[in-house]
Design a protein around this motif. Structure first.
Motif, short mmCIF file in Angstrom:
data_model
loop_
_atom_site.label_atom_id
_atom_site.label_comp_id
_atom_site.label_asym_id
_atom_site.label_seq_id
_atom_site.Cartn_x
_atom_site.Cartn_y
_atom_site.Cartn_z
N PHE A 167 0.81 -1.22 0.00
CA PHE A 167 0.00 0.00 0.00
C PHE A 167 0.85 1.27 0.00
N GLY A 168 2.17 1.11 0.00
CA GLY A 168 3.04 2.27 0.02
C GLY A 168 3.00 3.05 1.32
N THR A 169 2.75 2.38 2.43
CA THR A 169 2.65 3.05 3.73
C THR A 169 3.75 2.55 4.69
N LEU A 170 4.94 2.36 4.16
CA LEU A 170 6.04 1.87 5.00
C LEU A 170 6.51 2.92 5.99
N GLY A 171 6.46 4.19 5.62
CA GLY A 171 7.00 5.23 6.49
C GLY A 171 8.49 5.39 6.29
N ASP A 172 9.15 5.90 7.31
CA ASP A 172 10.58 6.20 7.21
C ASP A 172 11.40 4.98 7.66
N VAL A 173 11.56 4.01 6.76
CA VAL A 173 12.33 2.80 7.05
C VAL A 173 13.79 3.06 6.68
N THR A 174 14.67 3.01 7.65
CA THR A 174 16.08 3.30 7.44
C THR A 174 16.93 2.12 7.92
N GLY A 175 18.24 2.27 7.71
CA GLY A 175 19.15 1.26 8.22
C GLY A 175 19.10 1.15 9.73
N ALA A 176 18.88 2.30 10.40
CA ALA A 176 18.76 2.28 11.85
C ALA A 176 17.55 1.48 12.30
N THR A 177 16.48 1.53 11.49
CA THR A 177 15.28 0.75 11.81
C THR A 177 15.59 -0.73 11.81
N TRP A 178 16.28 -1.18 10.75
CA TRP A 178 16.60 -2.61 10.65
C TRP A 178 17.62 -3.02 11.72
N ALA A 179 18.49 -2.10 12.11
CA ALA A 179 19.42 -2.41 13.20
C ALA A 179 18.66 -2.62 14.50
N GLU A 180 17.62 -1.80 14.71
CA GLU A 180 16.80 -1.97 15.92
C GLU A 180 16.01 -3.27 15.86
N VAL A 181 15.53 -3.63 14.67
CA VAL A 181 14.82 -4.90 14.51
C VAL A 181 15.76 -6.07 14.80
N ALA A 182 17.00 -5.98 14.29
CA ALA A 182 17.97 -7.05 14.52
C ALA A 182 18.30 -7.18 16.00
#
Length: 362
Positions: free
Chosen positions: A225-240
């Motif tokens: 739906f194109g509603t991902l928001g501001d997904v950054t490398g820091a986001t994935w680091a926090e997920v990891a």
């Protein structure tokens, strides 16, 4: 010990409860993805048109009577001995966003983050800086968004790990196979540690893959739906980082499940004890004041979310003889939560080892 561990790992993954746990994860992923698709959908053209019409009507009324509404609001604020800003008089103007259905993104945008940071209940205590509290609340796991909604589902994964650990021992005790196994390997301490280690290691794929698929399903839903928001490398680091802490928590609770299974011998009793403890902590934790810091639920939340904030009422006598109470925020750091969780697990495990060495397992 390594051969014992390999045998116990094979036993763990051969058990039906482990397979049912995998099936439960698949069902959880399917339901979570469906919910994500329903919340990720932006407002339709019809909803936008209806919102614009309602906003235009309200705007026309505001232009005619807005000044009187604000004057009445300011009078009410003065009667309550509050400023107009505290009474909300500066927020009375109609806004189109108030008429549109709420749009949720996979990661909260900057405006949503600022709104969340402004929802603190109290002031920080002397040992908890405002910056630390804001950092915890700014985490994606503490905010309104698709990624933050996976926090509760992650808790279910560690509960599944605990249930697998409980059943791994209780089934063998009740069937008599554990007593038979001790005739081949009479060193009970080695047997116990091999089962605890197998439960901890064997549930890692369950938790790790389960959460990875949960995140992947939610990401795909919001991306469509194109509603991902501001997904950054820091986001994935926090997920990891969250995933790593989740795997550790699952392994620890699986080992705790083995200990509870040894102590109580019945899976229903062990799971029931965990449920009662969790309910008591959630229902009556607030009344315990600063003791909330040491509750298992607080420790688990702090460990998973990179810190936790709890609020207590600090009451002191006022000049007129009454008591004035103000909310005060207290911080439980990630390390504090992890050490508390590990300490509780160690105590339960040591008691279980003593019992297992001395008690009849039949």
């Amino acid at each position: 010990m390594s051969r014992l561990l390999r045998v116990e790992l094979r036993r763990l993954w051969a058990r039906k409860v482990t397979r049912w746990a995998c099936a439960a994860v698949l069902v959880l992923v399917a339901l979570s993805t469906l919910v994500a698709y329903s919340t990720a959908r932006p407002p339709s053209a019809r909803e936008v048109a209806d919102a614009q019409a309602a906003f235009a009507s309200e705007q026309a009324m505001w232009e005619e009577e807005g000044e009187q509404w604000v004057a009445d609001c300011e009078a009410d604020a003065e009667a309550q001995d509050m400023t107009p800003q505290e009474w909300g008089c500066d927020q009375m103007a109609p806004s189109l966003e108030n008429y549109l259905p709420p749009t949720q993104t996979f990661v909260p945008d900057a405006e949503q983050s600022e709104m969340m940071l402004g929802t603190g209940e109290g002031v920080p205590d002397a040992d908890a800086g405002a910056a630390a509290i804001e950092e915890i609340r700014a985490s994606v796991w503490n905010q309104w968004g698709g990624l933050g909604s996976l926090d509760d589902l992650a808790m279910l994964l560690v509960v599944l790990a605990l249930v697998v650990g409980v059943s791994f021992v209780t089934a063998e005790i009740n069937s008599g196979s554990l007593g038979m196994w001790l005739t081949f390997e009479p060193r009970r301490r080695r047997v116990y540690w091999s089962k605890a280690a197998a439960a901890a290691i064997g549930t890692v794929p369950l938790v790790l893959v389960g959460f990875a698929v949960l995140v992947g399903g939610a990401y795909a839903a919001y991306a469509s739906f194109g509603t991902l928001g501001d997904v950054t490398g820091a986001t994935w680091a926090e997920v990891a980082a969250f995933t790593g802490r989740l795997v550790v928590a699952g392994a620890v609770l699986a080992a705790v499940g083995v200990a509870l299974g040894v102590l109580l011998k019945h899976a229903a009793a062990a799971v029931g004890v965990v449920g009662v403890v969790a309910w008591v902590c959630l229902a009556f934790g607030y009344a315990s004041g600063e003791l909330q810091r040491w509750l298992p639920t607080t420790a688990l939340t702090a460990w998973l979310q990179g810190g936790s904030v709890f609020t207590i009422q600090n009451c002191a006598p006022a000049a007129d003889g009454t008591y004035e109470c103000a909310p005060v925020d207290h911080v439980v750091t990630t390390a504090q939560g992890g050490l508390t969780l590990l300490g509780l697990a160690a105590v339960v495990t040591l008691v279980a080892i003593v019992v297992f060495r001395r008690r009849d397992v039949s």
